[in-house]
Design a protein around this motif. Structure first.
Motif, PDB file in Angstrom:
ATOM      1  N   ALA A 227      45.385  31.420  42.786  1.00 54.57           N
ATOM      2  CA  ALA A 227      44.191  31.893  43.492  1.00 54.57           C
ATOM      3  C   ALA A 227      43.865  30.996  44.683  1.00 54.57           C
TER       4      ALA A 227
ATOM      5  N   TRP B 189      40.237  39.106  48.369  1.00 53.03           N
ATOM      6  CA  TRP B 189      39.874  39.427  46.988  1.00 53.03           C
ATOM      7  C   TRP B 189      40.978  40.232  46.301  1.00 53.03           C
ATOM      8  N   ILE B 190      41.672  41.080  47.059  1.00 50.82           N
ATOM      9  CA  ILE B 190      42.776  41.852  46.485  1.00 50.82           C
ATOM     10  C   ILE B 190      43.933  40.919  46.127  1.00 50.82           C
TER      11      ILE B 190
ATOM     12  N   ILE C  25      43.788  37.702  45.373  1.00 50.74           N
ATOM     13  CA  ILE C  25      43.419  36.909  44.204  1.00 50.74           C
ATOM     14  C   ILE C  25      43.475  37.762  42.943  1.00 50.74           C
ATOM     15  N   LEU C  26      43.020  38.990  43.033  1.00 51.28           N
ATOM     16  CA  LEU C  26      43.071  39.891  41.885  1.00 51.28           C
ATOM     17  C   LEU C  26      44.515  40.175  41.468  1.00 51.28           C
ATOM     18  N   GLU C  27      45.396  40.371  42.447  1.00 56.03           N
ATOM     19  CA  GLU C  27      46.821  40.579  42.132  1.00 56.03           C
ATOM     20  C   GLU C  27      47.417  39.378  41.413  1.00 56.03           C
TER      21      GLU C  27
ATOM     22  N   LEU D  56      45.863  37.140  39.637  1.00 61.14           N
ATOM     23  CA  LEU D  56      45.291  37.034  38.296  1.00 61.14           C
ATOM     24  C   LEU D  56      45.904  38.052  37.343  1.00 61.14           C
ATOM     25  N   VAL D  57      46.217  39.248  37.838  1.00 60.62           N
ATOM     26  CA  VAL D  57      46.872  40.253  37.005  1.00 60.62           C
ATOM     27  C   VAL D  57      48.282  39.801  36.626  1.00 60.62           C
TER      28      VAL D  57
END
Length: 92
Positions: free
Chosen positions: A59, A76-77, A79-81, A83-84
């Motif tokens: 992140a 944000w996308i 970081i979300l990727e 984390l997934v």
């Protein structure tokens, strides 16, 4: 105990820096987009440090790249990727 927490902080920040530098310097342009090795290093980070520290390094490294190179609207996308990816790797 303090020495161990300092060591984990330094290792995590160095790996986040490695992710940032690999995306920034080792990208391959393909049209308007580019291919980079950042996501591969996210996987390596999770395998080396575990899911929490690997997710934190991912992140920070990928997020800082987006913020500093003009992709702030999609940070944000990214970081979300990452984390997934860390969540999927945790489910081994």
């Amino acid at each position: 105990m303090k020495n161990k927490s300092l060591r984990t902080l330094v290792e995590t920040s160095l790996f986040a820096t490695l992710i940032f530098i690999s995306v920034y310097a080792l990208r391959i342009p393909v049209g308007a987009q580019f291919i980079h090795f950042g996501n591969a290093l996210v996987v390596v980070g999770v395998l080396l440090f575990g899911s929490k520290r690997g997710a934190l390094a991912a992140a920070i490294g990928l997020g800082m790249f987006d913020l500093l190179t003009g992709y702030a609207s999609v940070v944000w996308i990214t970081i979300l990727e990452s984390l997934v990816v860390c969540l999927v790797l945790q489910q081994e």
